[in-house]
Scaffold this motif. Structure first.
Motif, PDB file in Angstrom:
ATOM      1  N   MET A 123       0.825  -1.203   0.000  1.00 23.63           N
ATOM      2  CA  MET A 123       0.000   0.000   0.000  1.00 23.63           C
ATOM      3  C   MET A 123       0.863   1.259   0.000  1.00 23.63           C
ATOM      4  SD  MET A 123      -3.255  -0.925   2.452  1.00 23.63           S
ATOM      5  CE  MET A 123      -2.260  -1.118   3.918  1.00 23.63           C
ATOM      6  N   ASN A 124       1.999   1.186   0.658  1.00 23.70           N
ATOM      7  CA  ASN A 124       2.928   2.310   0.650  1.00 23.70           C
ATOM      8  C   ASN A 124       3.379   2.607  -0.775  1.00 23.70           C
ATOM      9  OD1 ASN A 124       4.945   4.170   1.104  1.00 23.70           O
ATOM     10  ND2 ASN A 124       5.817   3.099   2.830  1.00 23.70           N
ATOM     11  N   ARG A 125       3.569   1.554  -1.572  1.00 24.85           N
ATOM     12  CA  ARG A 125       3.985   1.718  -2.972  1.00 24.85           C
ATOM     13  C   ARG A 125       2.797   1.825  -3.908  1.00 24.85           C
ATOM     14  NH1 ARG A 125       7.372  -2.549  -1.054  1.00 24.85           N
ATOM     15  NH2 ARG A 125       6.029  -4.069  -2.122  1.00 24.85           N
ATOM     16  N   GLN A 126       1.566   1.820  -3.337  1.00 23.55           N
ATOM     17  CA  GLN A 126       0.326   1.915  -4.109  1.00 23.55           C
ATOM     18  C   GLN A 126       0.235   0.797  -5.149  1.00 23.55           C
ATOM     19  OE1 GLN A 126       0.636   6.152  -5.283  1.00 23.55           O
ATOM     20  NE2 GLN A 126      -1.106   6.511  -3.937  1.00 23.55           N
ATOM     21  N   GLU A 127       0.578  -0.423  -4.701  1.00 24.09           N
ATOM     22  CA  GLU A 127       0.494  -1.592  -5.555  1.00 24.09           C
ATOM     23  C   GLU A 127      -0.765  -2.395  -5.226  1.00 24.09           C
ATOM     24  OE1 GLU A 127       4.043  -3.758  -4.839  1.00 24.09           O
ATOM     25  OE2 GLU A 127       5.362  -2.327  -5.854  1.00 24.09           O
ATOM     26  N   ASP A 128      -1.106  -3.318  -6.120  1.00 26.28           N
ATOM     27  CA  ASP A 128      -2.254  -4.194  -5.893  1.00 26.28           C
ATOM     28  C   ASP A 128      -1.954  -5.151  -4.737  1.00 26.28           C
ATOM     29  OD1 ASP A 128      -3.635  -7.072  -6.892  1.00 26.28           O
ATOM     30  OD2 ASP A 128      -4.911  -5.293  -6.996  1.00 26.28           O
ATOM     31  N   LEU A 129      -2.972  -5.426  -3.927  1.00 27.71           N
ATOM     32  CA  LEU A 129      -2.773  -6.246  -2.734  1.00 27.71           C
ATOM     33  C   LEU A 129      -2.847  -7.740  -3.009  1.00 27.71           C
ATOM     34  CD1 LEU A 129      -4.795  -4.248  -0.052  1.00 27.71           C
ATOM     35  CD2 LEU A 129      -2.404  -4.023  -0.737  1.00 27.71           C
ATOM     36  N   GLY A 130      -3.350  -8.136  -4.140  1.00 29.94           N
ATOM     37  CA  GLY A 130      -3.453  -9.557  -4.444  1.00 29.94           C
ATOM     38  C   GLY A 130      -4.677 -10.203  -3.796  1.00 29.94           C
ATOM     39  N   ASP A 131      -4.752 -11.532  -3.900  1.00 29.11           N
ATOM     40  CA  ASP A 131      -5.940 -12.276  -3.454  1.00 29.11           C
ATOM     41  C   ASP A 131      -5.745 -13.011  -2.131  1.00 29.11           C
ATOM     42  OD1 ASP A 131      -7.281 -11.515  -5.776  1.00 29.11           O
ATOM     43  OD2 ASP A 131      -6.478 -13.236  -6.899  1.00 29.11           O
ATOM     44  N   THR A 132      -4.547 -12.973  -1.560  1.00 32.92           N
ATOM     45  CA  THR A 132      -4.301 -13.759  -0.349  1.00 32.92           C
ATOM     46  C   THR A 132      -5.215 -13.342   0.798  1.00 32.92           C
ATOM     47  OG1 THR A 132      -1.976 -13.991  -1.001  1.00 32.92           O
ATOM     48  CG2 THR A 132      -2.554 -14.508   1.285  1.00 32.92           C
ATOM     49  N   GLY A 174     -12.713  -0.755   1.634  1.00 33.59           N
ATOM     50  CA  GLY A 174     -12.416   0.667   1.763  1.00 33.59           C
ATOM     51  C   GLY A 174     -10.930   0.932   1.876  1.00 33.59           C
ATOM     52  N   ARG A 175     -10.228   0.103   2.661  1.00 32.83           N
ATOM     53  CA  ARG A 175      -8.774   0.269   2.794  1.00 32.83           C
ATOM     54  C   ARG A 175      -8.069   0.018   1.469  1.00 32.83           C
ATOM     55  NH1 ARG A 175      -4.837  -3.472   3.880  1.00 32.83           N
ATOM     56  NH2 ARG A 175      -6.347  -5.064   4.537  1.00 32.83           N
ATOM     57  N   GLU A 176      -8.514  -0.989   0.753  1.00 29.86           N
ATOM     58  CA  GLU A 176      -7.900  -1.316  -0.527  1.00 29.86           C
ATOM     59  C   GLU A 176      -8.109  -0.182  -1.533  1.00 29.86           C
ATOM     60  OE1 GLU A 176      -7.364  -5.528  -2.826  1.00 29.86           O
ATOM     61  OE2 GLU A 176      -9.407  -4.895  -2.363  1.00 29.86           O
ATOM     62  N   ALA A 177      -9.306   0.397  -1.510  1.00 32.28           N
ATOM     63  CA  ALA A 177      -9.573   1.520  -2.421  1.00 32.28           C
ATOM     64  C   ALA A 177      -8.757   2.746  -2.036  1.00 32.28           C
ATOM     65  CB  ALA A 177     -11.061   1.848  -2.416  1.00 32.28           C
ATOM     66  N   SER A 178      -8.626   2.995  -0.727  1.00 30.58           N
ATOM     67  CA  SER A 178      -7.849   4.152  -0.271  1.00 30.58           C
ATOM     68  C   SER A 178      -6.386   4.045  -0.676  1.00 30.58           C
ATOM     69  CB  SER A 178      -7.960   4.299   1.245  1.00 30.58           C
ATOM     70  OG  SER A 178      -9.289   4.557   1.647  1.00 30.58           O
ATOM     71  N   ALA A 179      -5.873   2.811  -0.693  1.00 31.25           N
ATOM     72  CA  ALA A 179      -4.467   2.619  -1.052  1.00 31.25           C
ATOM     73  C   ALA A 179      -4.194   2.988  -2.501  1.00 31.25           C
ATOM     74  CB  ALA A 179      -4.062   1.164  -0.799  1.00 31.25           C
ATOM     75  N   GLN A 180      -5.221   2.931  -3.348  1.00 31.40           N
ATOM     76  CA  GLN A 180      -5.047   3.254  -4.755  1.00 31.40           C
ATOM     77  C   GLN A 180      -5.390   4.707  -5.069  1.00 31.40           C
ATOM     78  OE1 GLN A 180      -3.687   0.990  -6.778  1.00 31.40           O
ATOM     79  NE2 GLN A 180      -3.630  -0.450  -5.072  1.00 31.40           N
TER      80      GLN A 180
END
Length: 259
Positions: A123-132, A174-180
């Motif tokens: 998230m710091n690098r604004q990358e995709d978090l994946g499916d794990t 929401g967290r995943e969207a905020s990271a992007q």
């Protein structure tokens, strides 16, 4: 380098550079050696334009600051809700059969460690978090279901666990969207162009001819650089300097190596 020192150094360098440009401009431009006794006919218009540009730029800075602060606030809220729901699941798991309770608690611990260790740097690098992380949620949902021989109290507990899982799911989205999310490129262009125009007009149309004016101009440049740096840091909701920390998760779950 310490981020605060970095911001101060950037502001100081910008102010010193701008001061040098002003001194050179007033010293070497045509007519400067004659004392510039007569004011240019366009000085009044230039002062009016500089005030208008400064006002519009201040409004643009305010808009950018509000935007990035909202991004960070949304990221912090989603993170707190997610960690709270995960912790509440471990509390509710006390009412489940022992084996099921251990599975739920173990998955909750694994999820917290995965978020802190794996997802936060991404998230710091604004990358995709994946499916794990989503796979872990699906496993928790399966393990939280009431067994066939569950008592009425255990069935109620299982329903409450599913409710917390729903909250966790929504907060994670929401967290995943905020990271992007980030500040609009249009706003960045406006901030850069506005800063250049404000400084150039401030320096090249009469400001800086006295020591007090020069100091004020340097202060304005330093403040502009600092605000730009602040906006940049706040535009990364999970960054190292002004981003949301992992505290909501590490408050409830022990994650070795988390700083």
């Amino acid at each position: 380098m310490n981020p605060v020192m970095e911001a101060l150094l950037l502001g100081l360098c910008g102010a010193l550079f701008a001061a040098g440009v002003v001194v050179a401009w007033h010293r070497y431009r045509p007519g400067a050696r004659d004392g510039d006794c007569e004011e240019d006919s366009g000085d009044t218009v230039a002062e009016y334009m500089s005030m208008m540009i400064a006002l519009l730029y201040a409004m643009l800075l305010g808009l950018a600051l509000v935007t990035v602060w909202d991004l960070r606030a949304g990221a912090g809220s989603s993170t707190a809700d997610e960690a709270g729901a995960l912790h509440q699941m471990t509390v509710l798991a006390e009412g489940l059969p022992p084996e099921q309770r251990l599975r739920v608690e173990g998955l909750a611990q694994q999820y917290a460690e995965h978020v802190v260790r794996e997802e936060w740097p991404r998230m710091n690098r604004q990358e995709d978090l994946g499916d794990t992380g989503w796979d872990m949620l699906r496993r928790m949902r399966a393990d939280a279901a009431a067994p066939p021989d569950a008592t009425p109290a255990q069935q109620v507990t299982a329903l409450e666990l599913l409710t917390q899982l729903g909250t966790l799911d929504e907060a994670r989205r929401g967290r995943e969207a905020s990271a992007q999310d980030s500040l609009s490129p249009v706003l960045w262009v406006g901030l850069v162009v506005g800063a250049v125009l404000s400084v150039c007009i401030l320096f090249f149309f009469g400001i800086g001819r006295s020591a007090s004016q020069l100091v004020m101009a340097m202060g304005m440049v330093a403040l502009t650089v600092f605000l730009g740096y602040l906006i940049h840091q706040l535009s990364i909701p999970f960054g190292d300097v002004a981003g949301v920390s992992t505290d909501p998760f590490t408050r409830y779950f022990s994650v070795p190596g988390a700083g």
